[in-house]
Motif scaffolding. Structure first.
Motif, PDB file in Angstrom:
ATOM      1  N   ASP B 414       0.993  -1.091  -0.017  1.00  0.00           N
ATOM      2  CA  ASP B 414      -0.149   0.130   0.035  1.00  0.00           C
ATOM      3  C   ASP B 414       0.678   1.226   0.012  1.00  0.00           C
ATOM      4  OD1 ASP B 414       0.949   0.376   2.588  1.00  0.00           O
ATOM      5  OD2 ASP B 414      -1.171  -0.112   3.700  1.00  0.00           O
ATOM      6  N   PHE B 415       0.282   2.215   0.035  1.00  0.00           N
ATOM      7  CA  PHE B 415       1.078   3.712  -0.234  1.00  0.00           C
ATOM      8  C   PHE B 415       2.294   3.630   0.942  1.00  0.00           C
ATOM      9  CE2 PHE B 415      -2.927   5.084  -2.277  1.00  0.00           C
ATOM     10  CZ  PHE B 415      -2.235   5.662  -3.409  1.00  0.00           C
ATOM     11  N   ASP B 416       1.809   3.593   1.998  1.00  0.00           N
ATOM     12  CA  ASP B 416       2.768   3.536   3.130  1.00  0.00           C
ATOM     13  C   ASP B 416       3.709   2.689   3.362  1.00  0.00           C
ATOM     14  OD1 ASP B 416       1.248   6.140   3.940  1.00  0.00           O
ATOM     15  OD2 ASP B 416      -0.599   4.726   4.212  1.00  0.00           O
ATOM     16  N   ASN B 417       3.294   1.469   3.137  1.00  0.00           N
ATOM     17  CA  ASN B 417       4.566   0.322   3.208  1.00  0.00           C
ATOM     18  C   ASN B 417       5.542   0.624   2.234  1.00  0.00           C
ATOM     19  OD1 ASN B 417       3.133  -0.817   5.672  1.00  0.00           O
ATOM     20  ND2 ASN B 417       2.101  -2.336   4.407  1.00  0.00           N
ATOM     21  N   LEU B 418       5.034   0.801   1.052  1.00  0.00           N
ATOM     22  CA  LEU B 418       6.075   1.265   0.129  1.00  0.00           C
ATOM     23  C   LEU B 418       7.048   2.174   0.149  1.00  0.00           C
ATOM     24  CD1 LEU B 418       4.309   0.408  -3.469  1.00  0.00           C
ATOM     25  CD2 LEU B 418       5.740  -1.171  -2.115  1.00  0.00           C
ATOM     26  N   ILE B 419       6.563   3.212   0.782  1.00  0.00           N
ATOM     27  CA  ILE B 419       7.425   4.238   1.213  1.00  0.00           C
ATOM     28  C   ILE B 419       8.381   3.923   2.558  1.00  0.00           C
ATOM     29  CG2 ILE B 419       7.361   6.783   2.284  1.00  0.00           C
ATOM     30  CD1 ILE B 419       4.969   7.236   0.681  1.00  0.00           C
ATOM     31  N   ALA B 420       7.649   3.103   3.521  1.00  0.00           N
ATOM     32  CA  ALA B 420       8.421   2.644   4.425  1.00  0.00           C
ATOM     33  C   ALA B 420       9.585   1.634   3.836  1.00  0.00           C
ATOM     34  CB  ALA B 420       7.654   1.785   5.742  1.00  0.00           C
TER      35      ALA B 420
END
Lengths: 130, 597
Positions: B414-420
Motif C-alpha cells: 500500500d502507499f505507506d508500506n512502500l514508502i517505508a
C-alpha cells in the motif's frame, strides 16, 4: 438518437440495453443461475439439438428464468440425442435424453421451475472436472 | 432482432492490436457468416484483458473460454469446433505454468483469481467504442444520481469517506483535493485529467482509456459538479493514438446523448470535455508542468504554492487527477463509500492497477486490493519468474521509485508500506528483475531516463543527475572508487533535498534504494572489479582454459575482431585488449573451454 434528458430516461435506456450484455454478465457468475448445456456434436445437431437450444433460450427468457445456456461437445449418449444437462444452483447436474421442444417445455415447467424430476433422465456416467 | 447465444470478445488493446486482433475480428465475422451463425454469435471488440503476455486474447461467453495467442489462421477452427459443435479448441487454451494443464475457463486461471477489478471493471468486457454497452453497465448512472440527489458538498463527502487516494503516484486524498478546489471561488474552474503516463513499462492509464473511456468522462463530470467547473480537459500524450481515437469517439457519443454539454439530464449543470495532446515529456506528469504545457508554455514545473487548486490552468482554480483515480469514482458513487473503504488496508483503500513487466511470466495488467503482498502479485498472479530463475527485485514507482527485494515479499503493498520500504507506489509500473540483472546497471538505466527527461530548469536535477550517471558509468566500467561510492550517496541526498519538483526530488531514489539493498554489488564492482550478475561488459573477461582447449580453431575463425590466436591442435589464447566480448567464441566452442571471468 434521442437525448437523455433525465435520470429516468437513462434508467429506461439502460433497461432496454441490458439484454445486449446480459449474456456476458451472467457468464461472469454462472453458479447463481440455471446452467444448461446442450450437446452439440454431429449426432446432437442431426437430431435437432439446435432447434431445442433456440427454443430453450427463447422460452426461458419469456418465462423470466435467469439462465446460462452453453453448447458442449458429445456427452456420449448418442442413442438418446438430443441430450441436455441441467444444473440448478446448488444442485448436482441432471442429464435428460430425447429432448424435443415438447420435452424441453416439460423440463422447464417441472424441473427447472419446481425441481420435479421428469421422465427421460439418463444416469450420469461422468464427472465434470471444474 | 437476432438473439445471440454466444459472445466472442476479441481484445482491441494496443498490445493485441499489434498482433493482428483486427484481422481476427474480420475473420470471425466472415467465418460466422459462411457458417450461417452471424445471427447467433456476436463478435465484439473490447479493451485490454490484462493478459498481454499471451495476446491476442479471445474470450468466448457465456462459458468463459479463454483463448490465448490466437492467430487469424486459428479462427476457422474455433468457429467450426467450438462455436458450431461446442468443443473447445484445447491447443489454444491457457496452459497453467505450474501444472502444465490446459485451463478451460478464465474463472480457474491463477491470473484472475486474486484480482478485484474496479478501475478495470469494464476493460475486456464492453466495447469501448459503443456508449450503449457502457450505459447497460450502469454507465452515467453515477453522474445522474449525483446531479439529482446530492449537493456538491455531499458528493465530496462520499469521496472523502471512501478513502480514495490519487493513483498517479503521490497518493493525496482525492476528496480533500476536490474540497480545496471547490472552496476557491472563481468565474471559471477546470477539471484536468492527467493521462501523461510516462514511467517506463507502465500502461495502466492507456488501457483504461482504451478499454473504458466513458468511465473517465463520467468521473470528470462528477468532479466538475463538485468543484463548480464546467470545463474539463484531458491531457494525453500524443503517443497514445488508439486511446485518443477512442476518447474522441466517446466524447462525441456522450455529447450526442446529452451526457456532456449543456443542462445535463435536466439538472442545469453544464460540462464539456476537450483533449489536449502532450509531446511525451516525463516531467509533464507533474501537475504544474502539465498545466504550463496545456497553456502552450514549456513543460517546466513551478513552485507550489500556489497550488493548481488556487491558481492553475489559465490562472483559474484547477483540479488535476490521474486516469485511474477518475475511473474509480463512478463505482464509489454507485456502490457507496463504505463498500470501497471495506477493500484495502487501513490507510490505503480500494484497489490498485499494476502493469507487470520484466522477467515475469504473466506480463500484463492486474488490479488487486491494496494490501496484497508482493509474493501474491509476482508468484500467484504473475505466474512467477521467467525460465524458473530466482527473483531478485521488483522496481515500483518507475524512475522515481525504488526496488523491493526478497525481504519485502510478504509486505502488504500500500502507499505507506512502500514508502517505508524505500520505494513508492508511483503510478503502478512494476518491473521484475531476476538473478541475471545487475542492480548497478538498473540504477544507471533509470538515471539515464531521468537525465534525458529532466526539463533543465533547476541545477540539482539538471547537473546533479548527470554527475550521478557519470559516476555510475565509471562504476560499471570498473573505474569506480570507494570515495566515489560515498559521493554517489551524498550527491543523491543533495539532489533529493534541493530539486524543485517531484521529478528531481525522487530521481536519485533508484540509486539510493539499490545502494541500500544491494550494496555488496556496488562493492563487487568497485573493489573486485567484478559484476556478480555478469551484465557489465567492461568487467567481464573471456578466457580459454588451456587444459580443455584442443586447438580446433573454431573460435579463432569465428572471432569478428581476430582477438584469438594459437596454432592448430594447441591451446588458443584470447587477447583481452582486442576482445569486444561479443560471445561468438563461446557459442562455437564444442569443448566448453571458454568461460567468462
Amino acid at each position: 438518437m434521442a437525448k437523455i434528458k433525465s435520470l429516468d430516461d437513462l434508467r429506461m435506456m439502460k433497461e432496454s440495453l441490458q439484454s445486449k450484455i446480459n449474456l456476458r454478465e451472467k457468464g461472469e457468475d454462472p453458479g447463481s443461475h440455471v446452467q444448461i448445456k446442450v450437446a452439440m456434436a454431429t449426432c446432437g445437431i442431426a437430431s435437432g439439438a439446435k432447434t431445442v437450444m433456440e427454443f430453450m433460450m427463447e422460452e426461458l427468457e419469456k418465462r423470466g428464468i435467469e439462465s446460462v445456456i452453453t453448447q458442449t461437445g458429445c456427452m456420449g449418449y448418442c442413442f438418446a440425442e438430443p441430450t441436455i444437462e441441467v444444473k440448478l444452483p446448488g444442485k448436482e447436474p441432471v442429464v435428460f435424453g430425447y429432448v424435443d421442444n415438447k420435452k424441453a417445455d416439460e423440463i422447464i415447467e417441472k424441473y427447472i421451475k419446481n425441481g420435479e424430476l421428469v421422465d427421460g433422465i439418463i444416469p450420469m456416467n461422468y464427472e465434470t472436472i471444474e | 432482432m437476432a438473439k445471440y447465444k454466444m459472445h466472442v470478445l476479441v481484445c482491441g488493446g494496443t498490445g493485441c492490436k499489434a498482433s493482428a486482433s483486427d484481422s481476427i475480428i474480420e475473420k470471425f465475422k466472415s467465418e460466422l457468416t459462411a457458417k450461417g451463425l452471424d445471427n447467433e454469435v456476436q463478435v465484439i471488440l473490447t479493451g485490454c484483458f490484462g493478459f498481454c503476455e499471451k495476446g491476442p486474447i479471445v474470450k468466448v461467453l457465456p462459458d468463459n473460454t479463454f483463448y490465448t495467442q490466437v492467430k487469424p489462421e486459428d479462427v476457422a477452427e474455433i468457429v467450426a469446433e467450438h462455436l458450431v459443435k461446442g468443443r473447445k479448441v484445447n491447443r489454444l487454451l491457457y496452459v497453467d505454468p505450474k501444472s502444465n494443464e490446459h485451463v478451460s475457463d478464465s474463472k480457474h486461471m491463477g491470473f484472475y483469481r486474486k484480482q478485484i477489478r474496479i478501475a478495470l471493471r469494464n476493460c475486456g468486457f464492453i466495447n469501448p467504442e459503443n456508449i450503449d454497452e457502457y450505459i447497460a453497465r450502469d454507465g452515467y448512472y453515477a453522474i445522474g444520481k449525483v446531479l439529482k440527489e446530492y449537493t456538491p458538498a455531499q458528493t465530496i463527502d462520499i469521496i472523502k469517506k471512501s478513502g480514495l487516494r490519487g493513483r498517479g503516484g503521490g497518493g493525496f486524498p482525492t476528496g480533500l483535493k476536490w474540497e480545496i478546489a471547490s472552496k476557491n471561488a472563481a468565474d471559471q474552474k477546470y477539471v484536468v485529467c492527467n493521462a501523461d503516463e510516462g514511467d517506463p513499462g507502465a500502461f495502466m492509464d492507456r488501457s483504461v482509456l482504451e478499454g473504458d473511456p466513458h468511465s473517465v468522462l463520467e468521473a470528470m463530470a462528477i468532479c466538475g459538479y463538485c468543484i463548480g467547473a464546467t470545463k474539463g480537459v484531458i491531457y494525453i500524450r500524443a503517443e497514445y493514438p488508439l486511446a485518443i481515437t477512442r476518447l474522441k469517439i466517446a466524447i462525441d457519443q456522450a455529447r450526442e446523448y446529452g451526457l456532456l454539454g449543456k443542462d445535463i439530464m435536466g439538472s442545469g449543470f453544464d460540462f464539456d470535455i476537450t483533449l489536449r495532446y502532450g509531446a511525451g515529456a516525463f516531467v509533464c506528469g507533474e501537475e504544474t508542468s502539465l498545466i504550463h504545457s496545456m497553456e502552450g508554455l514549456r513543460g517546466e514545473p513551478t513552485n507550489k504554492p500556489p497550488f493548481p487548486a488556487e491558481s492553475g490552468y489559465l490562472g483559474k482554480p484547477t483540479n488535476v487527477n490521474n486516469v485511474e483515480t477518475f475511473a474509480s469514482v463512478p463505482v464509489i458513487i454507485l456502490k457507496g463509500a463504505e463498500w470501497f473503504a471495506s477493500i484495502g488496508t487501513e490507510k490505503s483503500k480500494g484497489t490498485k492497477v499494476f502493469a507487470l513487466a520484466g522477467k515475469i511470466n504473466n506480463v500484463g495488467l492486474i488490479e488487486v486490493p491494496m494490501g496484497t503482498t508482493l509474493r501474491e502479485v509476482i508468484f500467484e498472479i504473475g505466474g512467477g519468474i521467467k525460465n524458473g530463475k530466482k527473483f531478485k527485485a521488483a522496481q515500483t514507482g518507475g524512475p522515481s521509485g525504488g526496488c523491493l527485494t526478497e525481504k519485502h515479499l510478504d509486505t502488504p503493498i500500500d502507499f505507506d508500506n512502500l514508502i517505508a520500504a524505500g520505494s513508492m507506489m508511483g503510478s503502478g509500473g512494476m518491473i521484475v528483475m531476476d538473478e541475471d540483472d545487475c542492480m548497478v546497471s538498473i540504477a544507471k538505466f533509470f538515471l539515464d531516463f531521468t537525465v534525458e527527461e529532466s526539463c533543465g530548469k533547476c541545477a540539482p536535477c539538471r547537473i546533479g543527475n548527470k554527475r550521478l550517471y557519470e559516476i555510475l558509468e565509471r562504476i560499471t566500467n570498473g573505474e569506480g572508487t570507494m570515495e566515489e561510492l560515498e559521493r554517489l550517496r551524498n550527491l543523491s541526498l543533495v539532489i533529493k533535498d534541493t530539486s524543485l519538483c517531484g521529478l528531481g526530488q525522487t530521481s536519485p531514489n533508484p540509486v539510493l534504494s539499490t545502494m541500500d539493498n544491494f550494496y555488496h554489488e556496488y562493492l563487487a564492482h568497485v573493489n573486485d572489479k567484478k559484476c556478480p550478475a555478469g551484465q557489465c561488459k567492461s568487467l567481464m573477461q573471456y578466457v580459454i582454459e588451456p587444459e580443455a582447449c584442443v586447438g580446433c580453431t573454431a573460435c579463432a575463425r569465428n572471432c569478428p575482431v581476430n582477438a584469438i590466436t594459437g596454432e592448430r591442435k594447441k591451446p588458443h589464447v584470447i587477447d583481452t585488449a582486442i576482445c569486444i566480448k561479443c560471445g561468438a567464441c563461446i557459442e562455437k566452442c564444442k569443448f566448453n573451454a571458454i568461460s567468462i571471468k
